[in-house]
Design a protein around this motif. Structure first.
Motif, PDB file in Angstrom:
ATOM      1  N   PHE A   1       0.879  -1.177   0.000  1.00  0.00           N
ATOM      2  CA  PHE A   1       0.000   0.000   0.000  1.00  0.00           C
ATOM      3  C   PHE A   1       0.902   1.209   0.000  1.00  0.00           C
ATOM      4  N   GLN A   2       0.349   2.330  -0.399  1.00  0.00           N
ATOM      5  CA  GLN A   2       1.064   3.594  -0.188  1.00  0.00           C
ATOM      6  C   GLN A   2       0.108   4.555   0.506  1.00  0.00           C
TER       7      GLN A   2
ATOM      8  N   ARG B   1      -3.846   3.433  -7.527  1.00  0.00           N
ATOM      9  CA  ARG B   1      -3.131   4.409  -8.334  1.00  0.00           C
ATOM     10  C   ARG B   1      -1.686   4.561  -7.871  1.00  0.00           C
ATOM     11  N   CYS B   2      -1.375   4.012  -6.686  1.00  0.00           N
ATOM     12  CA  CYS B   2      -0.051   4.276  -6.117  1.00  0.00           C
ATOM     13  C   CYS B   2       0.987   3.198  -6.383  1.00  0.00           C
ATOM     14  N   THR B   3       0.626   1.950  -6.172  1.00  0.00           N
ATOM     15  CA  THR B   3       1.672   0.936  -5.978  1.00  0.00           C
ATOM     16  C   THR B   3       2.220   0.299  -7.244  1.00  0.00           C
ATOM     17  N   GLY B   4       1.460   0.353  -8.333  1.00  0.00           N
ATOM     18  CA  GLY B   4       1.887  -0.431  -9.487  1.00  0.00           C
ATOM     19  C   GLY B   4       1.559  -1.915  -9.325  1.00  0.00           C
ATOM     20  N   TYR B   5       0.790  -2.255  -8.307  1.00  0.00           N
ATOM     21  CA  TYR B   5       0.193  -3.590  -8.097  1.00  0.00           C
ATOM     22  C   TYR B   5       1.159  -4.720  -7.754  1.00  0.00           C
ATOM     23  N   GLN B   6       2.402  -4.585  -8.120  1.00  0.00           N
ATOM     24  CA  GLN B   6       3.302  -5.722  -7.969  1.00  0.00           C
ATOM     25  C   GLN B   6       3.413  -6.174  -6.507  1.00  0.00           C
ATOM     26  N   LEU B   7       3.533  -5.221  -5.610  1.00  0.00           N
ATOM     27  CA  LEU B   7       3.676  -5.595  -4.197  1.00  0.00           C
ATOM     28  C   LEU B   7       2.361  -6.141  -3.654  1.00  0.00           C
TER      29      LEU B   7
ATOM     30  N   GLY C   1       1.293   8.750   0.996  1.00  0.00           N
ATOM     31  CA  GLY C   1       1.502   7.408   0.473  1.00  0.00           C
ATOM     32  C   GLY C   1       2.970   7.105   0.265  1.00  0.00           C
TER      33      GLY C   1
ATOM     34  N   GLU D   1       7.844   1.421  -8.758  1.00  0.00           N
ATOM     35  CA  GLU D   1       6.873   0.616  -9.506  1.00  0.00           C
ATOM     36  C   GLU D   1       5.616   1.423  -9.812  1.00  0.00           C
TER      37      GLU D   1
ATOM     38  N   LEU E   1       4.487   2.413 -13.628  1.00  0.00           N
ATOM     39  CA  LEU E   1       3.222   1.970 -14.229  1.00  0.00           C
ATOM     40  C   LEU E   1       2.408   3.179 -14.697  1.00  0.00           C
TER      41      LEU E   1
END
Ligand SMILES: Cc1cc2nc3c(=O)[nH]c(=O)nc-3n(C[C@H](O)[C@H](O)[C@H](O)COP(=O)(O)OP(=O)(O)OC[C@H]3O[C@@H](n4cnc5c(N)ncnc54)[C@H](O)[C@@H]3O)c2cc1C
Ligand code: FES
Ligand code: FES
Lengths: 271, 169, 765
Positions: free
Chosen positions: B106-107, B144-150, C486, C660, C664
């Protein structure tokens, strides 16, 4: 032809809906009755995945008719002549239903619609009756020459799915089911990789092919063609005004032909 | 036919985080407003307000639904789980919560309640999901923050923890 | 490389300090703020792109149920200075005589519920007289275009250093122009080749999930209490003080967790209207925009960038001239600042003898554009690093080699008067090239592209202050104005304190932000959290530590440098002494609090083009491996590798997550994400039609590598992160496309249509 959405002076939301009468019919007849007797305008409520967007766009229903108990709308079945899908069937139920085997390719296409979360909730009826260009069942079902059974106080009428876009729903407001004719053993291939610009469905059945092209902003364009029509010829028939701010006609003619060629190859490849 | 409400008022009863609750509300009340404003459960976040982002997801009978776009009356008789209902009584985190914390999945955190509940439902259906399945499920919601990978890695981690627990039992 | 000595808390595998509240749903955002008696605000927006407002009749609205106040343009007469903006105060709180875009705010209502507020707004009648609309920059710059602001709004040009200058309203519909020049333009004459190319950059919306929202309370005695989802509470406070002419000391701005901003949440957005309504009604007013309204509130800048670059036959870069146009929309917002950055950064990370660049902010009838992650650097990199690749290919030089040849060296000033570059850019490029398989043989229609994004980091002229307090039993209080949006600032800054204080991270509490008590900070932007605020925090912590050791030394009869701290005990040789009893012994049973203050600001320096040397350099490297389908124009990303240099990674997963997330976002921008307009009408201004990347859009392989080169100015060698990895993605993709199929795209996004058209034009499809 592309038409831009109207500008909005107000930022409507769920908060704009006042408490309204709520009906929960158990049958199609009761649903029609509820629509007729409720304060107007009454809205049908199915899965709700589109309904709240409509409130935000300014729709202001005075009553809700909640369809979830109408078992007749959940039926899926097939016989030798037709595949019938009830309006309340969700995407998730539909693409897993064995009856869809009647139309090779249909389940695979349907499976890719929306997201895991939405598929369990979003219904066929809502997808068609929302009449949004971004929604895809109209594309698939138009390709398959499907018809819609619309119920009203004086009974049920049959409309081609492609006519739902401009159908006047005042007399026959409720979509009960969609019927896909099985004459000629229809098969479907759906090319969806170009989203978010355009998609393309090809249905083949004995005696005729049907190509449907649609964009995020344009209603599906259907084109009947003789088997063996060269792909470039087929897509060149796209209407002159078939373009939107995200994609040009020229591109759809060109890339569409390449896709069509592959679609034909896929469909004609021995299983 | 049942007329659930003539005047827009409606009483509802449902199970919330394991406890039976009942409320007098209206037919136009959304589940998110009911939870956030009437029951002070503010862990359910609201962003797009139109079913798309999934930030407001809660579990209804175990499956995620956008609470911003669900009427309160729809959960009558059903079981609703919000982010507040995931911790054990002693405050122990659910394995998915623990994995999100550990992986920094999360961010800003605004999508996190919804993502965690989505992942819960995923792991209830697939004990050992492959990456493709996780991706497909996680694609239901927007971060919108993490780029989903984590997030994906956290789900894998949670699946492992849960499988380990099961094996130990 | 990371040959740094290991530290205790810095770089340790620990949970973020906001992990627990965020995974349990306990975290509170401005969206959650509520007060008894609170009213709800809503606004009426213009349905015209450009029109005179002839009449606003709000009488019917006032009589609607639940309505407590109605505001229209005439009510601004009560407000001392009812316009806002960064350098240029041109955005009125509500439109008065003119509307300038579809979505401009025309009237506002406070009512018991949002529904009632909207119902009242629906009764307001506005009469417009349409004026010619200017949907884009070409239209706005046309000879016969109407002037969008007939009178010049109040504005300033900040002081600039060597080579930089700024101008207000240099020409029709240009609100600000920034220019930079260094070196002698005559070097163009020495060049073997001069290449001119034009690039276009599309516009995205931030799509932060937490909406623009505030809760405002104008209390009796002109005391203002404001909770808002905002990235820069102190400048906001200043702006509010100016608008309403109230002392800053009477304004409390609270910022809880912010649910994403990406630049959009700077300065006035919802606050002035909410405050006006609260003053009218005496009640707290919540004003929350819908996501649809968010699209109309702030956006990225679309841009046209023209570059002229002179080069020697061997690939040595000599000179670059550029002209950048930014579509600023209807109001200037942060456009002048973005222009400064885009104009300054467009030369990229390479060495030139001459640079000259101009960046104009062009006003159009579009929603106002403002800061967006990368702050002009994204636009600049798109053009700059695309052109480098194009030139290399034109000269028959390997693009990587060309970059290697021209990159500014580690520690070399980027341009005269600037600070030295604090990363070895070749090392980073080498790393990314290796990871992405730059040297591997490739099949047909497959290509690998590299790119480097480069920006000055840490903000210009940005002061930051911090305070660290330690109470008797060793509880550490960190007070600073960096907003947790964040990026992990709470965690990282707390880690710095814990490291300095030799205490566990859990001991450090990041106190809630309240402008009355929190030390001043200019804002949470420019990746400045660690590089600027981090230095202030570190100093504050060191000051406290010194005070504690001094006291202990006096108590123990020794010198402070003979002592060390360990979780609130003092270690003296092989003795250890608990601090709490020592403090109470000295200061009495009620105890004491040690307070340390820290401050950081890059010194003013007139030799530096932006008046201070860049605090640090934020660099993002990207490598993309992709295939192109030459029949359909589709692009498939096999692998995306990005890398940033954290200097020293305070928290490794946070760094990785920043890169990351940024990458993206960059990939979305490269391939499809954009605001789509039909003239002045936004056609995809809501969450479903506006496509942001989802998990399914991740490349087959996606790697973010955090370098720790150790040259950063921040605590323990750290640098800022968070924007860098977004910058080079689009150019890397375009570069890879050219390698794959030999066509060059110069306009974003790189849609299949553009790829295919280029192939057709080149006779390759
Ligand atoms: C995040 C997201 C992603 C999506 N992705 C896709 C996608 O990829 N492809 C795609 O095709 N669609 C997609 N959709 C659209 C989704 O499939 C539709 O929203 C859904 O099918 C609508 O069904 P519903 O039951 O939820 O309709 P509701 O929201 O209940 O109703 C929608 C409209 O249809 C009317 N209606 C519903 N049932 C009937 C009926 N039986 N007779 C007459 N009128 C009726 C309602 O009155 C209302 O006006 C997506 C939606 C979301 C939110
Ligand atoms: S807020 Fe409910 S889905 Fe986005
Ligand atoms: S963490 Fe910010 S949206 Fe997911």
């Amino acid at each position: 032809m592309f038409t831009a959405p109207a500008p909005r002076g107000l930022a409507r939301s769920q908060a704009d809906l006042p408490p309204v009468p709520l009906y929960r019919p158990d049958s199609v007849a009761e649903a029609i009755h509820a629509l007729d007797t409720a304060p107007a305008p009454a809205a049908l409520y199915a899965g709700g995945t589109d309904f709240f967007a409509r409130l935000r766009e300014g729709e202001a229903p005075a009553a809700l008719v909640w369809l979830d108990r109408v078992q007749d709308l959940r039926e899926v079945g097939r016989d030798d002549h037709a595949l019938r899908l009830g309006a309340l069937v969700t995407h998730h139920e539909a693409f897993r239903h064995p009856a869809l085997d009647a139309v090779p390719g249909l389940a695979a296409a349907w499976r890719r619609i929306a997201t895991v979360r939405i598929r369990r909730q979003a219904t066929l009826g809502g997808n068609l009756m929302a009449r949004r260009t971004r929604y895809e069942l109209s594309i698939l079902l138009t390709a398959l020459g499907a018809s819609a059974q619309m119920a009203g106080a004086d009974g049920t009428i049959d409309l081609p799915v492609e006519d739902l876009w401009q159908a006047d729903t005042a007399t026959h407001p409720l979509l009960v089911s969609v019927t896909v004719p099985l004459e000629g053993c229809p098969r479907l291939d759906y090319e969806r990789s170009m989203r978010p610009t355009f998609t393309q469905a090809l249905a083949m059945r004995d005696g005729g092919w049907r190509l449907v092209v649609a964009t995020e902003y344009l209603r599906p364009w259907a084109h009947d063609m003789a088997p063996g029509t060269p792909p470039a010829e087929a897509t060149a028939a796209l209407p002159a005004d078939f373009a939107d701010p995200a994609v040009s006609r020229a591109h759809m003619v060109r890339a569409g032909a390449a896709f069509l060629k592959r679609q034909i190859e896929r469909m004609e490849a021995p299983a | 036919m049942t007329t659930l409400s003539e005047n827009g008022k409606i009483d509802i009863a449902f199970t919330l985080n394991g406890q039976p609750v009942s409320r007098a509300t209206t037919t136009s009340r959304t589940l998110s407003d009911l939870l956030r404003d009437d029951m002070d459960l503010k862990g359910t976040r609201v962003a797009c307000g139109r079913t798309v982002c999934g930030a407001c997801s809660v579990l209804v009978d175990g499956f995620p639904r956008a609470a911003c776009s669900t009427f309160a009356f729809e959960v009558e008789g059903r079981s609703v789980t919000t982010i507040e209902g995931l911790e054990a009584e002693d405050g122990t985190l659910d394995p998915v919560q623990a994995a999100f914390a550990k992986k920094s999945a999360f961010q800003c955190g605004y999508c996190t309640s919804g993502m965690i509940l989505l992942a819960r439902a995923l792991l209830a259906e697939h004990q050992r999901p492959d990456r493709e399945t996780i991706r497909e499920w996680i694609s239901s919601n927007i971060c919108r923050c993490t780029g989903y990978q984590l997030i994906i890695e956290a789900v894998e981690e949670a699946a492992e923890t849960m499988a380990g627990k099961e094996a130990a039992e | 490389m990371n040959d740094q000595a290991p530290l205790r808390v810095i770089g340790a595998e620990i949970e973020r300090s906001d992990a627990h509240v965020k995974v349990t749903g306990r975290a509170r955002y401005s969206y959650d703020a509520a007060r008894p008696g609170m009213l709800h605000a809503k606004v009426l927006r213009s349905t015209r792109a450009h029109a005179k407002v002839l009449r606003v009749d709000a009488s019917a609205a006032r009589a609607m149920p639940g309505v407590h106040a109605v505001l229209t343009g005439v009510d601004l007469a009560d407000v001392p200075m009812p316009v806002y903006g960064y350098f240029i105060k041109d955005q009125p709180i509500l439109a008065t005589d003119r509307v300038r875009y579809e979505g401009d705010m025309v009237a506002a209502v406070a009512a018991e519920t949002e529904g009632q507020a909207n119902a009242a707004l629906a009764r307001i009648v506005v009469e417009y007289e349409d004026l010619p609309a200017l949907p884009d920059m070409e239209a706005a710059l046309a000879e016969d275009a109407p002037e969008l602001f007939e009178e010049a709004p109040i504005g300033i040009v900040p002081p600039y250093g060597a080579g930089s200058s700024g101008a207000l309203r240099p020409r029709r519909n240009v609100c600000y122009s920034y220019a930079y020049e260094t070196g002698d333009p005559s070097v163009f004459d020495e060049c073997d080749h001069v290449f001119e190319d034009e690039f276009r950059f599309s516009r995205m919306h931030h799509l932060h999930l937490e909406p623009f929202v505030c809760l405002a309370h104008w209390k009796e005695g002109d005391e203002i209490e404001l909770t808002t989802s905002c990235q820069n509470p102190f400048p906001l406070r200043k702006e509010i003080a100016r608008i309403f002419r109230v002392p800053e000391s009477r304004i409390a701005v609270h910022v809880p967790f912010v649910g994403g901003g990406f630049g959009s949440k700077n300065n006035c957005k919802t606050e002035p209207i909410a405050l006006m309504l609260s003053r009218r009604t005496g009640r707290p007013v919540r004003f929350c925009l819908t996501m649809e309204e968010g699209f109309l509130t702030n956006t990225q800048h679309a841009a046209i960038l023209r570059l002229k670059t002179g080069v020697m036959a061997d690939g040595t870069l000599v000179a670059r001239q550029s002209h950048v146009l930014l579509d600023s929309g209807a109001y200037s917002d942060a456009s002048p600042l973005v222009a400064e950055k885009a104009g300054y950064r467009v030369a990229g990370p390479y060495r030139y003898k001459h640079i000259s660049s101009v960046c104009d902010c062009v006003m159009t009838n579009q929603p106002p554009a403002g800061p967006f992650r990368g702050f002009g650097g994204t636009q600049a990199t798109w053009a700059s690093d695309s052109q480098i690749d194009m030139i290399a290919r034109r000269l028959g030089i390997d693009p990587m080699e060309m970059r290697m040849k021209n990159l500014v060296d580690l520690h070399e000033p980027w341009v005269p008067g600037e600070s030295g570059v604090d990363s070895d850019m070749r090392e980073g490029l080498d790393l990314v090239a290796r990871e992405v398989g730059y040297d591997r043989p490739r099949e047909a229609n497959r290509g690998v592209g590299l790119s480097i994004g480069f920006k000055d980091g840490g903000g210009v002229n940005k002061p930051a202050q911090a305070r660290v307090k330690v109470s008797t039993n060793g509880d550490v209080h960190l007070m600073c104005g960096t907003v947790e949006i964040g990026q992990g600032a709470r965690t990282a800054l707390s880690q710095v304190v814990a490291e300095v204080m030799d205490c566990p991270l859990a001991r450090v509490e990041y106190l809630p932000l309240d402008t009355r008590y929190t030390p001043f900070d200019q804002g949470t932007n420019a990746s400045s959290g660690i590089s600027v605020m981090g230095q202030a925090v570190e100093r504050a912590a060191r000051s406290v530590r010194q005070q504690v050791l001094q006291m202990a030394a006096e108590e123990l009869g020794t010198e402070p440098d003979k002592l060390r701290l360990d979780n609130w005990t003092v270690i003296h040789g092989n003795e250890s002494h608990a601090l709490a009893p020592m403090i109470m012994g000295r200061y009495g049973g009620t105890g004491f609090e040690f307070t340390g203050d820290g401050f950081h600001k890059q010194p003013n320096d007139h030799h530096a083009p932006l008046e201070t040397k860049s605090v640090f350099w934020e660099i993002g490297w990207a490598g993309v491996d992709l295939s192109v389908d030459p029949e359909t124009g589709q692009v498939f990303i096999h692998k995306l590798v990005v890398s940033g240099d954290a200097g020293r990674a305070i928290h490794k997963l946070v760094c990785r997550g920043q890169d990351e997330g940024a990458a993206l976002m960059g990939l979305g921008q490269a391939l499809y994400e954009r605001m789509i307009h039909d003239g002045t009408r936004l056609v995809n201004g809501e969450a479903l039609m506006y496509r942001v990347p989802l998990a399914e859009d991740l490349p087959e392989v996606f790697e973010a590598i955090t370098q720790e080169q150790g040259h950063g100015p921040g605590p323990f060698g750290a640098k800022g992160m968070g924007e860098g990895a977004m910058l080079p993605v689009a150019s890397a993709v375009a570069n890879a496309i050219e390698e794959a199929v030999g066509v060059r795209l110069t306009e974003l996004p790189l849609t299949p249509e553009r790829v295919l058209s280029a192939l057709v034009e080149a006779g390759k499809a």
